[in-house]
Write a protein that holds these residues in place. Structure first.
Motif, PDB file in Angstrom:
ATOM      1  N   GLY A 194      -6.114  -1.855   8.364  1.00  0.00           N
ATOM      2  CA  GLY A 194      -6.339  -0.882   7.524  1.00  0.00           C
ATOM      3  C   GLY A 194      -7.953  -0.354   7.907  1.00  0.00           C
ATOM      4  N   THR A 195      -8.372   0.827   7.581  1.00  0.00           N
ATOM      5  CA  THR A 195      -9.829   0.993   7.776  1.00  0.00           C
ATOM      6  C   THR A 195     -10.193   1.239   6.332  1.00  0.00           C
ATOM      7  N   GLY A 196     -11.611   0.852   6.220  1.00  0.00           N
ATOM      8  CA  GLY A 196     -12.158   1.072   4.797  1.00  0.00           C
ATOM      9  C   GLY A 196     -12.491   2.487   4.618  1.00  0.00           C
ATOM     10  N   THR A 197     -12.298   3.094   3.725  1.00  0.00           N
ATOM     11  CA  THR A 197     -12.138   4.467   3.533  1.00  0.00           C
ATOM     12  C   THR A 197     -12.846   4.791   2.129  1.00  0.00           C
ATOM     13  N   ARG A 198     -13.832   5.823   2.226  1.00  0.00           N
ATOM     14  CA  ARG A 198     -14.382   6.093   1.047  1.00  0.00           C
ATOM     15  C   ARG A 198     -13.715   7.326   0.170  1.00  0.00           C
ATOM     16  N   VAL A 199     -13.748   7.261  -1.223  1.00  0.00           N
ATOM     17  CA  VAL A 199     -13.156   8.302  -1.830  1.00  0.00           C
ATOM     18  C   VAL A 199     -13.207   9.728  -1.442  1.00  0.00           C
ATOM     19  N   GLY A 200     -12.160  10.287  -1.306  1.00  0.00           N
ATOM     20  CA  GLY A 200     -12.330  11.704  -0.877  1.00  0.00           C
ATOM     21  C   GLY A 200     -11.751  11.871   0.558  1.00  0.00           C
ATOM     22  N   GLN A 201     -11.825  10.878   1.362  1.00  0.00           N
ATOM     23  CA  GLN A 201     -11.558  10.851   2.742  1.00  0.00           C
ATOM     24  C   GLN A 201     -10.058  10.492   3.206  1.00  0.00           C
ATOM     25  N   LYS A 202      -9.843  10.828   4.384  1.00  0.00           N
ATOM     26  CA  LYS A 202      -8.245  10.339   4.652  1.00  0.00           C
ATOM     27  C   LYS A 202      -8.541   8.906   5.005  1.00  0.00           C
ATOM     28  N   GLY A 203      -7.326   8.158   4.766  1.00  0.00           N
ATOM     29  CA  GLY A 203      -7.251   6.765   4.988  1.00  0.00           C
ATOM     30  C   GLY A 203      -6.100   6.487   5.664  1.00  0.00           C
ATOM     31  N   ILE A 204      -5.832   5.537   6.637  1.00  0.00           N
ATOM     32  CA  ILE A 204      -4.907   4.880   7.271  1.00  0.00           C
ATOM     33  C   ILE A 204      -4.669   3.561   7.246  1.00  0.00           C
ATOM     34  N   LEU A 205      -3.444   3.085   7.021  1.00  0.00           N
ATOM     35  CA  LEU A 205      -2.954   1.459   7.096  1.00  0.00           C
ATOM     36  C   LEU A 205      -2.022   1.524   8.287  1.00  0.00           C
ATOM     37  N   GLN A 206      -2.015   0.551   9.236  1.00  0.00           N
ATOM     38  CA  GLN A 206      -1.068   0.659  10.112  1.00  0.00           C
ATOM     39  C   GLN A 206      -0.487  -0.745  10.177  1.00  0.00           C
ATOM     40  N   CYS A 207       0.900  -0.673  10.848  1.00  0.00           N
ATOM     41  CA  CYS A 207       1.758  -1.803  10.974  1.00  0.00           C
ATOM     42  C   CYS A 207       2.410  -1.664  12.134  1.00  0.00           C
ATOM     43  N   GLU A 208       2.640  -2.908  12.963  1.00  0.00           N
ATOM     44  CA  GLU A 208       3.384  -2.788  14.310  1.00  0.00           C
ATOM     45  C   GLU A 208       4.234  -3.902  14.452  1.00  0.00           C
ATOM     46  N   ALA A 209       5.491  -3.915  14.548  1.00  0.00           N
ATOM     47  CA  ALA A 209       6.247  -4.936  14.668  1.00  0.00           C
ATOM     48  C   ALA A 209       7.350  -4.803  16.127  1.00  0.00           C
ATOM     49  N   SER A 210       7.397  -5.890  16.641  1.00  0.00           N
ATOM     50  CA  SER A 210       8.353  -6.077  17.727  1.00  0.00           C
ATOM     51  C   SER A 210       9.711  -6.474  17.226  1.00  0.00           C
ATOM     52  N   ALA A 211      10.741  -5.782  17.648  1.00  0.00           N
ATOM     53  CA  ALA A 211      12.163  -6.253  17.172  1.00  0.00           C
ATOM     54  C   ALA A 211      13.182  -5.614  18.201  1.00  0.00           C
ATOM     55  N   VAL A 212      14.246  -6.223  18.310  1.00  0.00           N
ATOM     56  CA  VAL A 212      15.684  -5.369  18.902  1.00  0.00           C
ATOM     57  C   VAL A 212      16.687  -6.060  18.019  1.00  0.00           C
ATOM     58  N   PRO A 213      17.424  -4.835  17.432  1.00  0.00           N
ATOM     59  CA  PRO A 213      17.074  -3.554  17.352  1.00  0.00           C
ATOM     60  C   PRO A 213      15.787  -3.204  16.851  1.00  0.00           C
ATOM     61  N   ARG A 214      15.319  -2.085  17.140  1.00  0.00           N
ATOM     62  CA  ARG A 214      14.102  -1.598  16.618  1.00  0.00           C
ATOM     63  C   ARG A 214      14.004  -1.836  15.174  1.00  0.00           C
ATOM     64  N   ALA A 215      12.789  -2.001  14.650  1.00  0.00           N
ATOM     65  CA  ALA A 215      12.650  -2.378  13.155  1.00  0.00           C
ATOM     66  C   ALA A 215      12.430  -1.108  12.273  1.00  0.00           C
ATOM     67  N   ASP A 216      12.989  -1.017  11.006  1.00  0.00           N
ATOM     68  CA  ASP A 216      12.856  -0.001  10.125  1.00  0.00           C
ATOM     69  C   ASP A 216      11.835  -0.304   9.117  1.00  0.00           C
ATOM     70  N   PHE A 217      10.757   0.303   8.656  1.00  0.00           N
ATOM     71  CA  PHE A 217       9.762   0.048   7.899  1.00  0.00           C
ATOM     72  C   PHE A 217       9.693   0.489   6.580  1.00  0.00           C
ATOM     73  N   GLU A 218       9.407  -0.083   5.641  1.00  0.00           N
ATOM     74  CA  GLU A 218       8.874   0.307   4.081  1.00  0.00           C
ATOM     75  C   GLU A 218       7.511  -0.060   3.851  1.00  0.00           C
ATOM     76  N   TRP A 219       6.946   0.793   2.869  1.00  0.00           N
ATOM     77  CA  TRP A 219       5.700   0.184   2.525  1.00  0.00           C
ATOM     78  C   TRP A 219       5.752   0.207   0.959  1.00  0.00           C
ATOM     79  N   TYR A 220       4.850  -0.710   0.312  1.00  0.00           N
ATOM     80  CA  TYR A 220       4.742  -1.128  -1.152  1.00  0.00           C
ATOM     81  C   TYR A 220       3.326  -1.052  -1.550  1.00  0.00           C
ATOM     82  N   LYS A 221       3.075  -0.582  -2.329  1.00  0.00           N
ATOM     83  CA  LYS A 221       1.798  -0.954  -3.205  1.00  0.00           C
ATOM     84  C   LYS A 221       2.135  -1.855  -4.279  1.00  0.00           C
TER      85      LYS A 221
END
Length: 165
Positions: free
Chosen positions: A51-78
């Motif tokens: 993830g990138t440190g992001t200040r309040v009011g700005q655009k923030g991004i968290l990234q996740c990369e996974a190798s898998a066969v068959p291709r992985a499906d993703f879910e995000w949780y807080k």
């Protein structure tokens, strides 16, 4: 391939995926060559979670990369709550083996522990990402000290007020 003839690959690994060439020959005719594509299915393996440190009011991004066969499906949780794209100011973008959680306008409530879950028919795995504001510190248990984020916001508001005077 004639009936009863086969190649058995024992304890195959994902690195053994690829094209294999089978050649059958005898003294009567020219060799017969066939190409066989071997695909090895395997459960997801998360190779990057950041993830990138992001200040309040700005655009923030968290990234996740996974190798898998068959291709992985993703879910995000807080914490323990599943996130859905388009709700609560977040968008989930899945492209190939990468999933991105985008915050359009980061608020203090967006800081915290996020989990990326990658799954396919072979299994599942997850990785945690702590979304912090720039300069925030966290203790050895991963608890974020978001009071510094409030301090940055407060300091910014005070400075703007003083500049107007």
């Amino acid at each position: 391939v004639t009936e009863g003839q086969h190649l058995q690959l024992m304890a195959i690994t994902k690195e053994q995926s690829g094209s294999y060439e089978c050649i059958a020959s005898n003294d009567i005719s020219s060799p017969d060559v066939r190409i066989v594509q071997v695909t090895v299915n395997y459960p997801p393996f998360i190779s990057k979670a950041r993830g990138t440190g992001t200040r309040v009011g700005q655009k923030g991004i968290l990234q996740c990369e996974a190798s898998a066969v068959p291709r992985a499906d993703f879910e995000w949780y807080k914490e323990d709550r599943r996130l859905f794209s388009g709700l609560n100011g977040v968008k989930i973008e899945n492209q190939g083996k990468q999933s991105t959680l985008v915050f359009f306008n980061v608020s203090e409530q967006d800081y915290g522990n996020y989990t990326c879950v990658a799954m396919n028919t072979m299994g599942m795995t997850n990785a945690s990402i702590i979304h912090l504001c720039p300069g925030a510190i966290h203790d050895v248990n991963g608890a974020a000290a978001v009071t510094r984020c409030s301090g940055y916001l407060f300091l910014s508001v005070v400075l703007l007020h003083l500049l107007k005077i």
